[in-house]
Design a protein around this motif. Structure first.
Motif, PDB file in Angstrom:
ATOM      1  N   ASP A  21       1.012  -1.235  -0.077  1.00 57.39           N
ATOM      2  CA  ASP A  21       0.037   0.056  -0.086  1.00 57.39           C
ATOM      3  C   ASP A  21       0.782   1.216  -0.107  1.00 57.39           C
ATOM      4  OD1 ASP A  21      -2.279  -1.426   0.005  1.00 57.39           O
ATOM      5  OD2 ASP A  21      -2.637  -1.281   2.065  1.00 57.39           O
ATOM      6  N   LYS A  22       1.989   1.215   0.811  1.00 56.89           N
ATOM      7  CA  LYS A  22       2.732   2.466   0.927  1.00 56.89           C
ATOM      8  C   LYS A  22       4.294   2.121   1.624  1.00 56.89           C
ATOM      9  CE  LYS A  22       1.346   3.505   5.753  1.00 56.89           C
ATOM     10  NZ  LYS A  22       0.573   4.457   6.568  1.00 56.89           N
ATOM     11  N   VAL A  23       4.937   2.735   1.310  1.00 54.31           N
ATOM     12  CA  VAL A  23       6.400   2.799   1.722  1.00 54.31           C
ATOM     13  C   VAL A  23       6.757   4.095   2.043  1.00 54.31           C
ATOM     14  CG1 VAL A  23       7.436   2.954  -0.322  1.00 54.31           C
ATOM     15  CG2 VAL A  23       8.722   1.476   1.432  1.00 54.31           C
ATOM     16  N   HIS A  24       7.780   4.233   3.352  1.00 58.55           N
ATOM     17  CA  HIS A  24       8.327   5.521   3.717  1.00 58.55           C
ATOM     18  C   HIS A  24       9.243   5.892   2.706  1.00 58.55           C
ATOM     19  CE1 HIS A  24      10.176   8.380   6.238  1.00 58.55           C
ATOM     20  NE2 HIS A  24       9.105   8.310   7.134  1.00 58.55           N
ATOM     21  N   LEU A  25       9.225   7.090   2.412  1.00 59.03           N
ATOM     22  CA  LEU A  25      10.222   7.900   1.511  1.00 59.03           C
ATOM     23  C   LEU A  25      11.560   7.408   1.460  1.00 59.03           C
ATOM     24  CD1 LEU A  25      10.021   9.681  -1.032  1.00 59.03           C
ATOM     25  CD2 LEU A  25      10.366  11.570   0.156  1.00 59.03           C
ATOM     26  N   ARG A  26      11.955   7.541   2.895  1.00 63.54           N
ATOM     27  CA  ARG A  26      13.532   7.301   3.304  1.00 63.54           C
ATOM     28  C   ARG A  26      13.616   5.787   2.884  1.00 63.54           C
ATOM     29  NH1 ARG A  26      15.410   9.019   9.121  1.00 63.54           N
ATOM     30  NH2 ARG A  26      14.693  10.790   8.031  1.00 63.54           N
ATOM     31  N   GLN A  27      12.880   4.717   3.097  1.00 64.61           N
ATOM     32  CA  GLN A  27      13.088   3.389   2.719  1.00 64.61           C
ATOM     33  C   GLN A  27      13.250   3.220   1.387  1.00 64.61           C
ATOM     34  OE1 GLN A  27      10.079   0.735   4.798  1.00 64.61           O
ATOM     35  NE2 GLN A  27      11.004  -0.880   3.460  1.00 64.61           N
ATOM     36  N   ALA A  28      12.328   3.836   0.489  1.00 63.62           N
ATOM     37  CA  ALA A  28      12.426   3.740  -0.755  1.00 63.62           C
ATOM     38  C   ALA A  28      13.614   4.303  -1.576  1.00 63.62           C
ATOM     39  CB  ALA A  28      11.235   4.232  -1.531  1.00 63.62           C
ATOM     40  N   ASP A  42      11.268  12.887  -9.052  1.00 63.30           N
ATOM     41  CA  ASP A  42      10.776  11.990  -9.837  1.00 63.30           C
ATOM     42  C   ASP A  42       9.152  11.824 -10.063  1.00 63.30           C
ATOM     43  OD1 ASP A  42      13.382  11.274 -10.531  1.00 63.30           O
ATOM     44  OD2 ASP A  42      13.505   9.403  -9.401  1.00 63.30           O
ATOM     45  N   LEU A  43       8.558  11.995  -8.870  1.00 63.87           N
ATOM     46  CA  LEU A  43       7.056  11.836  -8.684  1.00 63.87           C
ATOM     47  C   LEU A  43       6.690  13.157  -8.649  1.00 63.87           C
ATOM     48  CD1 LEU A  43       7.192   8.854  -6.195  1.00 63.87           C
ATOM     49  CD2 LEU A  43       6.671   8.972  -8.808  1.00 63.87           C
ATOM     50  N   TYR A  44       7.081  14.286  -8.970  1.00 66.90           N
ATOM     51  CA  TYR A  44       6.428  15.632  -9.089  1.00 66.90           C
ATOM     52  C   TYR A  44       5.529  15.553 -10.076  1.00 66.90           C
ATOM     53  CZ  TYR A  44       5.880  20.691  -9.471  1.00 66.90           C
ATOM     54  OH  TYR A  44       5.163  21.662  -9.381  1.00 66.90           O
ATOM     55  N   ALA A  51       2.338   8.039  -5.964  1.00 67.36           N
ATOM     56  CA  ALA A  51       2.085   9.299  -5.554  1.00 67.36           C
ATOM     57  C   ALA A  51       2.867   9.652  -4.351  1.00 67.36           C
ATOM     58  CB  ALA A  51       0.666   9.684  -5.432  1.00 67.36           C
ATOM     59  N   VAL A  52       3.467  10.673  -4.136  1.00 64.35           N
ATOM     60  CA  VAL A  52       4.197  11.062  -2.861  1.00 64.35           C
ATOM     61  C   VAL A  52       3.174  12.070  -2.039  1.00 64.35           C
ATOM     62  CG1 VAL A  52       6.047  12.126  -1.430  1.00 64.35           C
ATOM     63  CG2 VAL A  52       6.535  10.938  -3.702  1.00 64.35           C
ATOM     64  N   TYR A  71      -6.953   9.668   1.779  1.00 68.27           N
ATOM     65  CA  TYR A  71      -5.394  10.013   2.278  1.00 68.27           C
ATOM     66  C   TYR A  71      -4.877  11.100   1.740  1.00 68.27           C
ATOM     67  CZ  TYR A  71      -1.302   7.429   3.775  1.00 68.27           C
ATOM     68  OH  TYR A  71      -0.294   7.085   4.324  1.00 68.27           O
ATOM     69  N   VAL A  72      -5.370  11.640   0.473  1.00 73.55           N
ATOM     70  CA  VAL A  72      -5.006  12.835  -0.065  1.00 73.55           C
ATOM     71  C   VAL A  72      -5.367  13.979   0.815  1.00 73.55           C
ATOM     72  CG1 VAL A  72      -5.007  14.392  -2.006  1.00 73.55           C
ATOM     73  CG2 VAL A  72      -4.610  11.943  -2.387  1.00 73.55           C
TER      74      VAL A  72
END
Length: 249
Positions: A21-28, A42-44, A51-52, A71-72
């Motif tokens: 479902d989701k992953v922390h930005l730092r982990q990715a 990259d995801l701008y 999506a970030v 969520y958004v």
């Protein structure tokens, strides 16, 4: 055709997010051995599946439209919603019976109510109910009916509901659009039955809305600006809007 470094990163991200479902930005970022800022860039531009939001990369494919929208919305305008929530919570008095409309701004109000405040909270939305349940001195009442998974709320199946037997000291009304001519509007027609009942049965009706909703019009009509007694917003409304509400700026 050789893929660019960005295309390679996005492909690897999609592979990383399979079934997640989701992953922390730092982990990715650590997994791809790049910086968090690189992934944000990259995801701008809109991506079909990723999506970030806040500090997470979200897999849009693993969520239905309502889950993704909630969520958004919960991550949008957080500072403004928190400010409104703190101001609105001051209006709740001990032992009040309060109708909490749907929407993420409403949740900020509940969070700001002191934990030792005894009150009755009535709602028709699951995320609002969850917030009310975390208040140990709140008697929570959920309006029943059929659950609408696209909007995360319930709507009545008949002309009469349990809500007809409740009178409210205070109503916090939300809206997805507020316009001087079209008034208060929301996304879904199924939101209207409980909103309309609460407006009729409340002594004091307060519109809580962040400034991103001002000047917008959605398809479902809630009421005119004259249908509420006050407005709490992170920005001042135009003077003529206050005139419609019936009070001075």
């Amino acid at each position: 055709m050789t893929e660019t470094k960005q295309e390679k990163r996005l492909r690897q991200l999609v592979e990383l997010m399979q079934g997640i479902d989701k992953v922390h930005l730092r982990q990715a970022a650590d997994s791809l051995e790049v910086s968090e800022m690189t992934l944000r860039r990259d995801l701008y531009s809109p991506h079909p599946t990723l999506a970030v939001i806040g500090g997470y990369i979200i897999n849009k494919q693993s969520r239905n439209d309502t889950e993704y929208e909630l969520y958004v919305q919960s991550e949008n305008n957080v500072r403004e919603k928190s400010f409104i929530g703190k101001q609105a919570a001051k209006l709740v008095k001990p032992n009040d019976t309060v109708f909490f409309d749907n929407g993420t701004t409403i949740v900020h109000i509940i969070h700001a109510i002191p934990d030792d405040m005894p009150f009755t909270g009535v709602c028709f939305s699951l995320n609002v109910l969850t917030a009310l349940r975390n208040k140990s001195n709140c008697q929570a009442i959920l309006c029943g009916g059929q659950f609408e998974p696209r909007t995360n709320h319930f709507y009545p199946l008949s002309a009469q509901t349990d809500l007809d037997h409740i009178r409210f000291d205070l109503m916090f009304c939300s809206a997805a659009g507020v316009d001087a001519i079209q008034g208060l509007t929301c996304h879904e027609l199924t939101e209207l039955p409980y909103k309309h009942r609460a407006l009729r049965q409340s002594r004091h009706r307060v519109l809580v809305v962040d400034s991103s909703k001002l000047g917008r019009v959605r398809r479902a009509a809630i009421c005119g600006l004259e249908g509420v007694d006050d407005v709490l917003c992170d920005e001042e409304l135009p003077q003529e809007w206050y005139a419609l509400i019936g009070r001075k700026k």
